[in-house]
Enzyme design. Sequence first.
Site, PDB file in Angstrom:
ATOM      1  N   ASP A 286       2.739  -7.019   0.109  1.00  0.00           N
ATOM      2  CA  ASP A 286       3.058  -5.786  -0.935  1.00  0.00           C
ATOM      3  C   ASP A 286       4.552  -5.381  -0.769  1.00  0.00           C
ATOM      4  O   ASP A 286       4.956  -5.295   0.237  1.00  0.00           O
ATOM      5  CB  ASP A 286       2.234  -4.650  -0.411  1.00  0.00           C
ATOM      6  CG  ASP A 286       2.123  -3.560  -1.452  1.00  0.00           C
ATOM      7  OD1 ASP A 286       1.562  -3.853  -2.703  1.00  0.00           O
ATOM      8  OD2 ASP A 286       2.773  -2.524  -1.305  1.00  0.00           O
TER       9      ASP A 286
ATOM     10  N   GLU B  16       1.339 -20.021  14.639  1.00  0.00           N
ATOM     11  CA  GLU B  16       0.456 -20.189  15.886  1.00  0.00           C
ATOM     12  C   GLU B  16      -0.915 -20.626  15.693  1.00  0.00           C
ATOM     13  O   GLU B  16      -1.700 -20.800  16.573  1.00  0.00           O
ATOM     14  CB  GLU B  16       0.438 -18.640  16.436  1.00  0.00           C
ATOM     15  CG  GLU B  16       1.717 -18.186  17.094  1.00  0.00           C
ATOM     16  CD  GLU B  16       1.620 -16.585  17.294  1.00  0.00           C
ATOM     17  OE1 GLU B  16       0.679 -15.954  17.436  1.00  0.00           O
ATOM     18  OE2 GLU B  16       2.695 -15.980  17.574  1.00  0.00           O
TER      19      GLU B  16
HETATM   20  C1  GLC Z   1       2.537  -2.872  -4.906  1.00  0.00           C
HETATM   21  C2  GLC Z   1       1.067  -2.627  -5.615  1.00  0.00           C
HETATM   22  C3  GLC Z   1       0.798  -1.467  -6.021  1.00  0.00           C
HETATM   23  C4  GLC Z   1       1.249  -0.266  -5.321  1.00  0.00           C
HETATM   24  C5  GLC Z   1       2.667  -0.402  -4.740  1.00  0.00           C
HETATM   25  C6  GLC Z   1       2.994   0.400  -3.732  1.00  0.00           C
HETATM   26  O1  GLC Z   1       3.249  -2.979  -6.107  1.00  0.00           O
HETATM   27  O2  GLC Z   1       0.658  -3.892  -6.174  1.00  0.00           O
HETATM   28  O3  GLC Z   1      -0.715  -1.474  -6.477  1.00  0.00           O
HETATM   29  O4  GLC Z   1       0.811   1.003  -6.007  1.00  0.00           O
HETATM   30  O5  GLC Z   1       2.867  -1.556  -4.303  1.00  0.00           O
HETATM   31  O6  GLC Z   1       2.269   0.209  -2.478  1.00  0.00           O
END
Ligand code: GLC
Length: 558
Positions: free
Chosen positions: A215, A265
Amino acid sequence: MTSALDVVRTTDAEAATWWRQAVVYQIYPRSFADSNGDGLGDLPGITTRVPHLAALGVDAVWLSPFYPSALADGGYDVDDYRDVDPRIGTLEQFDDLVAALHAHGIRVVVDIVPNHSSNRHRWFTDALAAGPGSPERARYVFRRGQGPDGELPPTDWTAMFGGPAWEPVGDGDWYLHLFAPEQPDWNWDHPEVREDFHTTLRFWSDRGVDGFRIDVAHALAKDLSEPLPSQADLRAPDVLDGMHRFEDRDEVHEIYRGWRAVFDEYDPPRTAVAEAWVPAHRRARYASPEGLGQAFNFDLLLADPDAAQFRRTIEDNLALAHESGASSTWVLSNHDVVRHATRYALPAGTDLPAWLMSGGTDPAPDLERGRRLARAATALVLALPGSTYLYQGEELGLPEVAELDAADLQDPTWQRSQGTEKGRDGCRVPLPWTAHGASLGFGDGPAHLPQPAWFAEYAVSRQEEDPTSTLALYRRALAARRRLQTGEQLEWADDVPAGVVRFRRPGGWTSMTNFGPAAVPLPAGRVVLSSGTHTDDELATLTQLPGETTVWLETTTA
Ligand code: GLC
Protein backbone atom coordinates in the site's frame (compact mmCIF):
# COMPACT_ATOMS: atom_id res chain seq x y z
CA MET A 1 -8.43 -25.66 -13.64
CA THR A 2 -5.17 -26.54 -11.86
CA SER A 3 -5.25 -28.61 -8.73
CA ALA A 4 -2.97 -28.53 -5.73
CA LEU A 5 -1.05 -31.36 -7.36
CA ASP A 6 -0.39 -29.25 -10.43
CA VAL A 7 1.13 -26.61 -8.22
CA VAL A 8 3.32 -29.11 -6.46
CA ARG A 9 4.42 -30.48 -9.82
CA THR A 10 5.41 -27.14 -11.35
CA THR A 11 9.11 -26.71 -11.98
CA ASP A 12 11.14 -24.37 -9.79
CA ALA A 13 11.25 -21.81 -12.58
CA GLU A 14 7.48 -21.90 -13.04
CA ALA A 15 6.89 -21.74 -9.31
CA ALA A 16 9.07 -18.63 -9.10
CA THR A 17 7.32 -16.85 -11.96
CA TRP A 18 3.68 -17.80 -11.35
CA TRP A 19 2.79 -14.13 -10.91
CA ARG A 20 3.94 -12.99 -14.35
CA GLN A 21 0.66 -13.78 -16.12
CA ALA A 22 -1.57 -14.54 -13.16
CA VAL A 23 -5.19 -13.55 -12.74
CA VAL A 24 -5.37 -12.15 -9.21
CA TYR A 25 -8.77 -11.67 -7.58
CA GLN A 26 -9.00 -8.91 -4.98
CA ILE A 27 -11.15 -9.62 -1.94
CA TYR A 28 -12.26 -6.83 0.36
CA PRO A 29 -12.76 -9.19 3.32
CA ARG A 30 -15.38 -7.27 5.25
CA SER A 31 -17.67 -7.23 2.19
CA PHE A 32 -17.22 -10.69 0.67
CA ALA A 33 -19.09 -13.24 2.81
CA ASP A 34 -20.30 -13.08 6.42
CA SER A 35 -20.34 -16.48 8.16
CA ASN A 36 -21.76 -15.38 11.53
CA GLY A 37 -24.47 -12.90 10.56
CA ASP A 38 -22.93 -9.88 12.29
CA GLY A 39 -23.02 -7.87 9.08
CA LEU A 40 -19.26 -7.90 8.57
CA GLY A 41 -17.62 -10.26 6.11
CA ASP A 42 -15.08 -12.60 7.70
CA LEU A 43 -12.35 -15.13 6.97
CA PRO A 44 -14.51 -18.27 7.49
CA GLY A 45 -16.98 -16.64 5.07
CA ILE A 46 -14.27 -16.44 2.43
CA THR A 47 -13.34 -20.07 3.08
CA THR A 48 -16.92 -21.16 2.39
CA ARG A 49 -16.75 -19.33 -0.94
CA VAL A 50 -13.48 -20.84 -2.15
CA PRO A 51 -15.49 -23.02 -4.60
CA HIS A 52 -16.68 -19.78 -6.28
CA LEU A 53 -13.06 -18.69 -6.74
CA ALA A 54 -12.03 -22.12 -8.01
CA ALA A 55 -14.93 -22.22 -10.48
CA LEU A 56 -14.00 -18.74 -11.65
CA GLY A 57 -10.50 -20.04 -12.34
CA VAL A 58 -8.33 -17.37 -10.71
CA ASP A 59 -4.65 -18.01 -10.01
CA ALA A 60 -4.40 -16.01 -6.81
CA VAL A 61 -6.40 -14.08 -4.28
CA TRP A 62 -5.29 -10.73 -2.84
CA LEU A 63 -6.82 -10.04 0.55
CA SER A 64 -7.26 -6.38 1.42
CA PRO A 65 -6.44 -5.80 5.13
CA PHE A 66 -8.01 -8.21 7.60
CA TYR A 67 -5.90 -7.05 10.55
CA PRO A 68 -7.26 -5.66 13.82
CA SER A 69 -8.55 -2.18 13.00
CA ALA A 70 -11.08 0.40 14.12
CA LEU A 71 -11.92 0.76 10.41
CA ALA A 72 -11.21 4.47 10.27
CA ASP A 73 -10.11 3.74 6.69
CA GLY A 74 -11.65 0.39 5.81
CA GLY A 75 -8.86 -1.58 7.55
CA TYR A 76 -6.00 0.41 6.01
CA ASP A 77 -5.55 1.67 9.58
CA VAL A 78 -3.74 -1.33 11.07
CA ASP A 79 -3.56 -1.86 14.85
CA ASP A 80 -1.41 -4.99 14.66
CA TYR A 81 0.27 -6.22 11.49
CA ARG A 82 0.61 -9.79 12.75
CA ASP A 83 -2.90 -10.69 13.80
CA VAL A 84 -6.46 -11.02 12.49
CA ASP A 85 -9.26 -8.67 13.55
CA PRO A 86 -11.17 -10.74 16.15
CA ARG A 87 -14.44 -9.56 14.60
CA ILE A 88 -13.56 -11.30 11.36
CA GLY A 89 -11.52 -14.30 12.39
CA THR A 90 -8.48 -15.79 14.07
CA LEU A 91 -5.01 -16.72 12.91
CA GLU A 92 -6.14 -20.36 12.82
CA GLN A 93 -9.00 -19.40 10.52
CA PHE A 94 -6.51 -17.53 8.37
CA ASP A 95 -4.46 -20.74 8.13
CA ASP A 96 -7.61 -22.66 7.19
CA LEU A 97 -8.34 -20.16 4.43
CA VAL A 98 -4.82 -20.40 3.04
CA ALA A 99 -5.03 -24.20 3.12
CA ALA A 100 -8.40 -24.18 1.32
CA LEU A 101 -7.11 -21.83 -1.38
CA HIS A 102 -3.84 -23.73 -1.81
CA ALA A 103 -5.78 -26.98 -2.10
CA HIS A 104 -7.38 -25.47 -5.21
CA GLY A 105 -4.06 -24.24 -6.57
CA ILE A 106 -4.93 -20.62 -5.70
CA ARG A 107 -2.09 -18.52 -4.30
CA VAL A 108 -2.53 -15.96 -1.53
CA VAL A 109 -1.40 -12.33 -1.54
CA VAL A 110 -1.88 -10.13 1.53
CA ASP A 111 -1.92 -6.36 1.84
CA ILE A 112 0.93 -4.66 3.71
CA VAL A 113 0.33 -1.08 4.83
CA PRO A 114 3.79 0.33 5.58
CA ASN A 115 3.31 4.09 5.24
CA HIS A 116 1.21 4.38 8.39
CA SER A 117 -0.16 2.29 11.23
CA SER A 118 -3.37 3.09 13.05
CA ASN A 119 -3.46 5.34 16.09
CA ARG A 120 -4.29 2.22 18.13
CA HIS A 121 -1.03 0.45 17.24
CA ARG A 122 0.94 -0.29 20.45
CA TRP A 123 3.91 1.72 19.29
CA PHE A 124 1.71 4.74 18.69
CA THR A 125 -0.05 4.58 22.05
CA ASP A 126 3.42 4.14 23.62
CA ALA A 127 4.57 7.23 21.73
CA LEU A 128 1.66 9.31 23.02
CA ALA A 129 2.26 8.16 26.59
CA ALA A 130 6.02 8.71 26.45
CA GLY A 131 5.85 12.43 25.61
CA PRO A 132 7.84 14.87 23.49
CA GLY A 133 11.42 14.01 22.59
CA SER A 134 11.06 10.37 23.70
CA PRO A 135 12.54 7.43 21.76
CA GLU A 136 8.96 6.13 21.40
CA ARG A 137 7.95 9.23 19.43
CA ALA A 138 10.95 8.80 17.12
CA ARG A 139 9.26 5.83 15.42
CA TYR A 140 6.62 8.18 14.02
CA VAL A 141 6.85 11.69 12.59
CA PHE A 142 6.33 14.12 15.47
CA ARG A 143 7.20 17.82 15.20
CA ARG A 144 6.78 20.78 17.52
CA GLY A 145 3.87 23.00 16.52
CA GLN A 146 4.45 26.61 15.59
CA GLY A 147 3.53 29.47 17.93
CA PRO A 148 4.62 30.03 21.56
CA ASP A 149 2.88 26.88 22.84
CA GLY A 150 3.05 24.85 19.67
CA GLU A 151 -0.63 25.58 19.05
CA LEU A 152 -0.24 25.87 15.27
CA PRO A 153 0.58 23.00 12.89
CA PRO A 154 4.22 22.65 11.79
CA THR A 155 3.19 23.28 8.15
CA ASP A 156 0.03 23.94 6.15
CA TRP A 157 0.12 20.51 4.48
CA THR A 158 -3.21 18.87 3.71
CA ALA A 159 -4.04 15.17 4.00
CA MET A 160 -5.22 12.90 1.19
CA PHE A 161 -8.71 12.63 2.67
CA GLY A 162 -8.95 16.39 3.21
CA GLY A 163 -8.16 18.55 6.25
CA PRO A 164 -4.72 19.16 7.74
CA ALA A 165 -1.97 16.51 7.57
CA TRP A 166 -0.86 17.25 11.14
CA GLU A 167 -2.74 16.38 14.32
CA PRO A 168 -1.94 17.92 17.71
CA VAL A 169 -1.51 15.61 20.71
CA GLY A 170 -2.00 18.26 23.41
CA ASP A 171 1.59 18.80 24.55
CA GLY A 172 2.87 21.02 21.75
CA ASP A 173 3.77 18.07 19.50
CA TRP A 174 1.92 17.23 16.28
CA TYR A 175 2.17 14.07 14.25
CA LEU A 176 2.09 13.66 10.49
CA HIS A 177 -0.68 11.67 8.78
CA LEU A 178 -0.76 11.78 5.00
CA PHE A 179 -4.16 10.05 5.17
CA ALA A 180 -6.71 10.13 8.04
CA PRO A 181 -5.76 11.38 11.54
CA GLU A 182 -6.19 7.77 12.70
CA GLN A 183 -3.30 6.80 10.37
CA PRO A 184 -0.03 8.21 11.79
CA ASP A 185 2.89 7.95 9.35
CA TRP A 186 5.85 5.77 10.32
CA ASN A 187 9.35 7.20 10.42
CA TRP A 188 11.17 4.95 7.96
CA ASP A 189 14.56 6.34 9.01
CA HIS A 190 14.11 4.41 12.24
CA PRO A 191 15.87 1.00 12.25
CA GLU A 192 13.23 -0.55 14.53
CA VAL A 193 10.49 0.33 12.05
CA ARG A 194 12.47 -1.28 9.22
CA GLU A 195 13.17 -4.38 11.28
CA ASP A 196 9.58 -4.71 12.41
CA PHE A 197 8.32 -4.82 8.82
CA HIS A 198 10.84 -7.55 8.01
CA THR A 199 9.39 -9.47 10.95
CA THR A 200 5.88 -8.95 9.51
CA LEU A 201 6.88 -10.12 6.03
CA ARG A 202 8.44 -13.27 7.52
CA PHE A 203 5.44 -13.82 9.79
CA TRP A 204 3.03 -14.11 6.85
CA SER A 205 5.51 -15.85 4.56
CA ASP A 206 6.02 -18.50 7.25
CA ARG A 207 2.23 -19.01 7.30
CA GLY A 208 2.30 -19.83 3.60
CA VAL A 209 1.46 -16.46 2.07
CA ASP A 210 2.78 -16.32 -1.51
CA GLY A 211 3.01 -12.58 -2.05
CA PHE A 212 2.28 -9.07 -0.86
CA ARG A 213 0.46 -6.00 -2.18
CA ILE A 214 2.25 -2.92 -0.90
CA ASP A 215 0.00 0.00 0.00
CA VAL A 216 1.16 3.55 -0.83
CA ALA A 217 4.58 2.13 -1.73
CA HIS A 218 5.84 5.49 -2.97
CA ALA A 219 5.57 7.50 0.25
CA LEU A 220 7.67 5.69 2.88
CA ALA A 221 10.94 7.61 2.45
CA LYS A 222 10.59 11.22 3.56
CA ASP A 223 12.95 14.16 3.71
CA LEU A 224 11.65 16.15 6.65
CA SER A 225 14.72 18.29 7.21
CA GLU A 226 14.04 21.90 8.21
CA PRO A 227 12.84 24.23 6.89
CA LEU A 228 9.79 22.32 5.72
CA PRO A 229 8.23 23.75 2.56
CA SER A 230 4.69 25.08 2.37
CA GLN A 231 1.96 23.08 0.66
CA ALA A 232 2.31 25.27 -2.43
CA ASP A 233 6.04 24.53 -2.74
CA LEU A 234 5.55 20.88 -1.91
CA ARG A 235 3.10 20.41 -4.73
CA ALA A 236 4.69 22.82 -7.16
CA PRO A 237 4.42 21.25 -10.61
CA ASP A 238 8.15 21.72 -11.11
CA VAL A 239 9.22 19.50 -8.20
CA LEU A 240 11.83 17.34 -9.89
CA ASP A 241 11.76 13.55 -10.06
CA GLY A 242 12.77 12.11 -6.73
CA MET A 243 12.90 15.55 -5.11
CA HIS A 244 9.43 15.71 -3.57
CA ARG A 245 9.68 15.66 0.23
CA PHE A 246 7.75 12.40 0.56
CA GLU A 247 6.53 11.13 -2.78
CA ASP A 248 8.64 8.76 -4.83
CA ARG A 249 12.02 9.59 -3.31
CA ASP A 250 14.93 7.53 -4.58
CA GLU A 251 15.76 6.29 -1.05
CA VAL A 252 12.52 4.31 -0.94
CA HIS A 253 14.13 1.69 -3.17
CA GLU A 254 16.74 0.93 -0.54
CA ILE A 255 13.87 -0.15 1.73
CA TYR A 256 12.57 -2.51 -0.96
CA ARG A 257 16.01 -3.97 -1.61
CA GLY A 258 15.90 -5.04 2.03
CA TRP A 259 12.45 -6.55 1.49
CA ARG A 260 13.68 -8.41 -1.59
CA ALA A 261 16.32 -10.08 0.57
CA VAL A 262 13.50 -11.27 2.87
CA PHE A 263 11.39 -12.50 -0.08
CA ASP A 264 14.38 -14.43 -1.39
CA GLU A 265 14.77 -16.30 1.90
CA TYR A 266 11.78 -18.35 0.71
CA ASP A 267 11.40 -21.00 -1.93
CA PRO A 268 9.75 -20.03 -4.16
CA PRO A 269 10.63 -16.41 -3.44
CA ARG A 270 7.72 -14.36 -2.19
CA THR A 271 6.37 -11.80 -4.65
CA ALA A 272 5.15 -8.25 -4.30
CA VAL A 273 3.23 -5.66 -6.25
CA ALA A 274 3.58 -1.96 -5.52
CA GLU A 275 0.72 0.48 -5.29
CA ALA A 276 2.86 3.40 -6.42
CA TRP A 277 1.16 6.56 -7.63
CA VAL A 278 4.15 7.87 -9.55
CA PRO A 279 4.69 9.13 -13.09
CA ALA A 280 4.81 6.23 -15.55
CA HIS A 281 8.52 6.66 -16.27
CA ARG A 282 9.30 6.20 -12.54
CA ARG A 283 7.26 3.01 -12.13
CA ALA A 284 9.90 0.60 -13.42
CA ARG A 285 12.05 1.06 -10.32
CA TYR A 286 9.30 -0.30 -8.07
CA ALA A 287 8.80 -3.23 -10.42
CA SER A 288 12.48 -4.13 -10.74
CA PRO A 289 13.63 -7.63 -9.73
CA GLU A 290 15.83 -6.09 -7.02
CA GLY A 291 12.80 -4.25 -5.67
CA LEU A 292 9.19 -5.30 -5.27
CA GLY A 293 9.11 -7.11 -8.61
CA GLN A 294 5.86 -5.72 -10.00
CA ALA A 295 3.92 -2.44 -9.86
CA PHE A 296 0.32 -1.59 -10.54
CA ASN A 297 -0.48 0.24 -13.73
CA PHE A 298 -3.60 2.29 -13.01
CA ASP A 299 -3.81 3.91 -16.44
CA LEU A 300 -6.92 1.95 -17.41
CA LEU A 301 -8.73 3.29 -14.34
CA LEU A 302 -8.52 6.68 -16.01
CA ALA A 303 -8.92 5.69 -19.67
CA ASP A 304 -12.20 5.99 -21.56
CA PRO A 305 -13.51 2.92 -23.40
CA ASP A 306 -11.83 4.12 -26.55
CA ALA A 307 -9.64 2.23 -29.01
CA ALA A 308 -6.87 4.84 -29.25
CA GLN A 309 -6.64 5.28 -25.47
CA PHE A 310 -6.53 1.54 -24.84
CA ARG A 311 -3.95 0.94 -27.52
CA ARG A 312 -1.68 3.73 -26.28
CA THR A 313 -1.97 2.57 -22.67
CA ILE A 314 -1.15 -0.99 -23.63
CA GLU A 315 1.85 -0.01 -25.75
CA ASP A 316 3.24 2.30 -23.07
CA ASN A 317 2.86 -0.24 -20.32
CA LEU A 318 4.31 -3.14 -22.25
CA ALA A 319 7.34 -0.95 -22.97
CA LEU A 320 7.63 -0.04 -19.29
CA ALA A 321 7.35 -3.65 -18.24
CA HIS A 322 10.09 -4.51 -20.69
CA GLU A 323 12.30 -1.85 -19.12
CA SER A 324 11.85 -3.21 -15.59
CA GLY A 325 11.94 -6.90 -16.47
CA ALA A 326 8.59 -7.34 -14.73
CA SER A 327 5.37 -8.28 -16.46
CA SER A 328 2.72 -5.61 -16.84
CA THR A 329 -0.37 -5.37 -14.67
CA TRP A 330 -3.90 -4.52 -15.80
CA VAL A 331 -6.58 -3.14 -13.51
CA LEU A 332 -10.09 -1.99 -14.46
CA SER A 333 -11.59 -1.81 -10.96
CA ASN A 334 -10.50 -1.92 -7.34
CA HIS A 335 -11.73 -0.91 -3.89
CA ASP A 336 -10.77 2.75 -4.43
CA VAL A 337 -12.59 3.62 -7.66
CA VAL A 338 -16.04 3.68 -9.25
CA ARG A 339 -16.66 0.25 -10.76
CA HIS A 340 -15.90 0.01 -14.47
CA ALA A 341 -19.39 -1.22 -15.44
CA THR A 342 -20.58 2.18 -14.20
CA ARG A 343 -17.71 4.31 -15.51
CA TYR A 344 -18.44 3.01 -19.00
CA ALA A 345 -22.15 3.68 -18.56
CA LEU A 346 -21.45 7.40 -18.16
CA PRO A 347 -20.43 9.90 -20.83
CA ALA A 348 -16.65 10.34 -21.20
CA GLY A 349 -15.39 13.09 -18.94
CA THR A 350 -18.14 12.70 -16.30
CA ASP A 351 -17.04 14.17 -12.97
CA LEU A 352 -17.39 10.96 -10.93
CA PRO A 353 -17.38 12.50 -7.41
CA ALA A 354 -20.10 14.93 -8.55
CA TRP A 355 -22.03 12.07 -10.12
CA LEU A 356 -21.86 10.15 -6.80
CA MET A 357 -23.09 13.25 -4.96
CA SER A 358 -26.13 13.31 -7.29
CA GLY A 359 -27.00 9.85 -6.01
CA GLY A 360 -26.06 8.38 -9.37
CA THR A 361 -28.72 10.28 -11.32
CA ASP A 362 -26.93 13.19 -13.01
CA PRO A 363 -26.03 12.27 -15.67
CA ALA A 364 -28.19 9.15 -15.96
CA PRO A 365 -26.04 6.08 -16.60
CA ASP A 366 -26.71 3.84 -19.61
CA LEU A 367 -26.19 0.59 -17.72
CA GLU A 368 -26.73 -1.63 -20.75
CA ARG A 369 -23.93 0.11 -22.63
CA GLY A 370 -21.78 0.06 -19.51
CA ARG A 371 -22.29 -3.68 -19.23
CA ARG A 372 -21.37 -4.31 -22.88
CA LEU A 373 -18.27 -2.15 -22.73
CA ALA A 374 -17.16 -3.54 -19.35
CA ARG A 375 -17.41 -7.08 -20.71
CA ALA A 376 -15.53 -6.09 -23.87
CA ALA A 377 -12.78 -4.30 -21.90
CA THR A 378 -12.40 -7.22 -19.50
CA ALA A 379 -12.07 -9.71 -22.35
CA LEU A 380 -9.49 -7.42 -23.93
CA VAL A 381 -7.30 -7.11 -20.83
CA LEU A 382 -7.56 -10.84 -20.15
CA ALA A 383 -5.99 -11.39 -23.58
CA LEU A 384 -2.98 -9.20 -22.76
CA PRO A 385 0.39 -10.42 -21.60
CA GLY A 386 0.97 -9.84 -17.89
CA SER A 387 -1.19 -10.14 -14.80
CA THR A 388 -4.78 -9.01 -14.51
CA TYR A 389 -6.13 -7.90 -11.17
CA LEU A 390 -9.89 -8.43 -10.83
CA TYR A 391 -11.93 -6.80 -8.08
CA GLN A 392 -14.63 -8.79 -6.28
CA GLY A 393 -18.03 -8.38 -7.89
CA GLU A 394 -16.75 -7.36 -11.30
CA GLU A 395 -17.28 -10.97 -12.37
CA LEU A 396 -20.97 -10.24 -11.73
CA GLY A 397 -20.86 -7.03 -13.76
CA LEU A 398 -21.82 -5.16 -10.59
CA PRO A 399 -22.39 -1.44 -11.07
CA GLU A 400 -21.42 1.13 -8.44
CA VAL A 401 -23.93 1.77 -5.64
CA ALA A 402 -24.33 5.53 -5.83
CA GLU A 403 -27.45 5.85 -3.71
CA LEU A 404 -25.97 5.10 -0.26
CA ASP A 405 -27.44 7.39 2.40
CA ALA A 406 -25.11 9.81 4.14
CA ALA A 407 -25.76 7.98 7.42
CA ASP A 408 -24.40 4.74 5.94
CA LEU A 409 -21.16 6.13 4.51
CA GLN A 410 -17.97 4.82 6.12
CA ASP A 411 -15.22 6.28 3.93
CA PRO A 412 -13.26 8.93 5.86
CA THR A 413 -13.45 11.06 2.71
CA TRP A 414 -17.08 11.87 3.56
CA GLN A 415 -16.37 13.35 7.02
CA ARG A 416 -13.04 14.92 6.08
CA SER A 417 -14.57 16.68 3.06
CA GLN A 418 -17.42 18.01 5.25
CA GLY A 419 -19.92 16.03 3.29
CA THR A 420 -18.89 17.29 -0.13
CA GLU A 421 -17.41 13.99 -1.38
CA LYS A 422 -19.00 10.61 -0.83
CA GLY A 423 -15.85 8.53 -1.29
CA ARG A 424 -15.42 4.86 -2.07
CA ASP A 425 -18.18 2.97 -0.27
CA GLY A 426 -20.20 2.44 -3.46
CA CYS A 427 -17.77 -0.21 -4.72
CA ARG A 428 -17.49 -1.86 -1.30
CA VAL A 429 -21.10 -2.92 -0.81
CA PRO A 430 -21.21 -6.66 0.10
CA LEU A 431 -21.66 -9.13 -2.73
CA PRO A 432 -25.07 -10.60 -3.62
CA TRP A 433 -24.72 -14.39 -3.57
CA THR A 434 -28.43 -15.22 -3.77
CA ALA A 435 -31.50 -13.28 -4.92
CA HIS A 436 -33.20 -13.54 -1.51
CA GLY A 437 -32.33 -13.38 2.18
CA ALA A 438 -31.42 -10.74 4.73
CA SER A 439 -28.34 -9.65 2.80
CA LEU A 440 -28.72 -11.62 -0.43
CA GLY A 441 -26.68 -14.58 0.79
CA PHE A 442 -23.83 -12.40 2.09
CA GLY A 443 -24.85 -13.35 5.63
CA ASP A 444 -27.83 -14.02 7.86
CA GLY A 445 -28.15 -10.42 9.00
CA PRO A 446 -28.17 -7.03 7.28
CA ALA A 447 -24.90 -6.07 5.59
CA HIS A 448 -22.63 -3.40 7.10
CA LEU A 449 -23.14 -1.33 3.93
CA PRO A 450 -26.74 -1.77 2.76
CA GLN A 451 -27.30 -3.48 -0.58
CA PRO A 452 -29.84 -1.86 -2.91
CA ALA A 453 -32.82 -4.02 -3.96
CA TRP A 454 -31.50 -4.17 -7.54
CA PHE A 455 -28.43 -6.09 -6.32
CA ALA A 456 -30.62 -9.24 -6.39
CA GLU A 457 -30.59 -9.18 -10.21
CA TYR A 458 -26.82 -9.61 -10.10
CA ALA A 459 -26.79 -12.51 -7.62
CA VAL A 460 -24.29 -15.31 -8.22
CA SER A 461 -27.10 -17.88 -7.98
CA ARG A 462 -28.98 -16.20 -10.85
CA GLN A 463 -25.94 -15.79 -13.04
CA GLU A 464 -24.96 -19.42 -12.56
CA GLU A 465 -28.22 -20.37 -14.29
CA ASP A 466 -27.65 -18.07 -17.25
CA PRO A 467 -25.05 -18.98 -19.90
CA THR A 468 -25.05 -15.38 -21.17
CA SER A 469 -24.34 -13.87 -17.73
CA THR A 470 -21.24 -11.87 -16.96
CA LEU A 471 -20.20 -14.59 -14.49
CA ALA A 472 -20.42 -17.18 -17.25
CA LEU A 473 -18.30 -14.93 -19.48
CA TYR A 474 -15.59 -14.52 -16.82
CA ARG A 475 -15.48 -18.28 -16.23
CA ARG A 476 -15.20 -19.00 -19.95
CA ALA A 477 -12.60 -16.28 -20.47
CA LEU A 478 -10.40 -17.46 -17.62
CA ALA A 479 -10.60 -21.07 -18.78
CA ALA A 480 -9.75 -20.09 -22.37
CA ARG A 481 -6.90 -17.87 -21.19
CA ARG A 482 -5.44 -20.74 -19.18
CA ARG A 483 -5.50 -22.88 -22.31
CA LEU A 484 -4.21 -20.22 -24.74
CA GLN A 485 -1.74 -18.12 -22.76
CA THR A 486 1.89 -18.98 -23.49
CA GLY A 487 4.68 -16.45 -24.16
CA GLU A 488 4.41 -12.79 -23.19
CA GLN A 489 4.71 -11.41 -26.74
CA LEU A 490 2.06 -9.32 -28.45
CA GLU A 491 1.89 -8.33 -32.11
CA TRP A 492 -0.44 -5.54 -33.24
CA ALA A 493 -2.62 -5.80 -36.32
CA ASP A 494 -2.65 -2.35 -37.90
CA ASP A 495 -4.99 -2.98 -40.85
CA VAL A 496 -8.08 -2.55 -38.68
CA PRO A 497 -11.18 -0.34 -39.01
CA ALA A 498 -11.41 2.80 -36.86
CA GLY A 499 -12.40 2.04 -33.28
CA VAL A 500 -10.92 -1.46 -33.36
CA VAL A 501 -8.03 -2.87 -31.32
CA ARG A 502 -6.64 -6.15 -32.57
CA PHE A 503 -3.51 -8.04 -31.56
CA ARG A 504 -2.04 -11.49 -31.90
CA ARG A 505 -0.54 -13.59 -29.14
CA PRO A 506 1.84 -16.50 -29.53
CA GLY A 507 0.23 -19.78 -30.59
CA GLY A 508 -2.19 -18.36 -33.16
CA TRP A 509 -4.48 -16.53 -30.79
CA THR A 510 -6.01 -13.14 -31.67
CA SER A 511 -8.05 -10.71 -29.61
CA MET A 512 -10.20 -8.12 -31.38
CA THR A 513 -12.24 -5.38 -29.71
CA ASN A 514 -14.71 -3.15 -31.48
CA PHE A 515 -15.15 -0.07 -29.28
CA GLY A 516 -17.44 1.56 -31.86
CA PRO A 517 -21.22 1.10 -32.03
CA ALA A 518 -21.44 -0.45 -35.54
CA ALA A 519 -20.47 -4.00 -36.53
CA VAL A 520 -17.22 -4.57 -38.46
CA PRO A 521 -16.08 -7.60 -40.50
CA LEU A 522 -14.34 -10.38 -38.63
CA PRO A 523 -11.07 -11.82 -39.96
CA ALA A 524 -10.76 -15.57 -40.58
CA GLY A 525 -10.45 -17.80 -37.57
CA ARG A 526 -12.45 -19.80 -35.07
CA VAL A 527 -14.17 -17.60 -32.50
CA VAL A 528 -13.43 -19.14 -29.10
CA LEU A 529 -14.78 -16.36 -26.90
CA SER A 530 -17.18 -13.46 -27.30
CA SER A 531 -17.88 -10.80 -24.69
CA GLY A 532 -21.36 -10.53 -26.21
CA THR A 533 -24.24 -12.82 -25.46
CA HIS A 534 -23.79 -15.14 -28.44
CA THR A 535 -24.69 -18.81 -28.20
CA ASP A 536 -22.14 -21.41 -29.36
CA ASP A 537 -24.09 -21.88 -32.60
CA GLU A 538 -24.04 -18.16 -33.26
CA LEU A 539 -20.30 -18.01 -32.61
CA ALA A 540 -19.64 -20.73 -35.16
CA THR A 541 -21.22 -18.66 -37.93
CA LEU A 542 -20.18 -15.17 -36.86
CA THR A 543 -18.82 -13.05 -39.71
CA GLN A 544 -19.26 -9.60 -38.17
CA LEU A 545 -17.98 -8.33 -34.86
CA PRO A 546 -20.86 -6.37 -33.26
CA GLY A 547 -20.22 -2.97 -31.67
CA GLU A 548 -18.82 -2.76 -28.14
CA THR A 549 -17.70 -6.38 -28.21
CA THR A 550 -14.45 -8.35 -27.93
CA VAL A 551 -13.81 -11.74 -29.47
CA TRP A 552 -10.88 -14.11 -29.25
CA LEU A 553 -10.07 -16.06 -32.40
CA GLU A 554 -7.87 -19.05 -32.92
CA THR A 555 -6.12 -19.01 -36.26
CA THR A 556 -3.80 -21.60 -37.68
CA THR A 557 -1.51 -19.01 -39.24
CA ALA A 558 -0.07 -17.16 -36.25
C1 GLC B 1 -4.27 2.95 -0.58
C2 GLC B 1 -5.48 2.06 -0.44
C3 GLC B 1 -6.62 2.90 0.05
C4 GLC B 1 -6.25 3.51 1.38
C5 GLC B 1 -4.94 4.29 1.30
C6 GLC B 1 -4.39 4.60 2.66
O1 GLC B 1 -4.41 3.90 -1.58
O2 GLC B 1 -5.75 1.42 -1.64
O3 GLC B 1 -7.79 2.16 0.17
O4 GLC B 1 -7.26 4.37 1.80
O5 GLC B 1 -3.96 3.53 0.64
O6 GLC B 1 -3.91 3.44 3.28
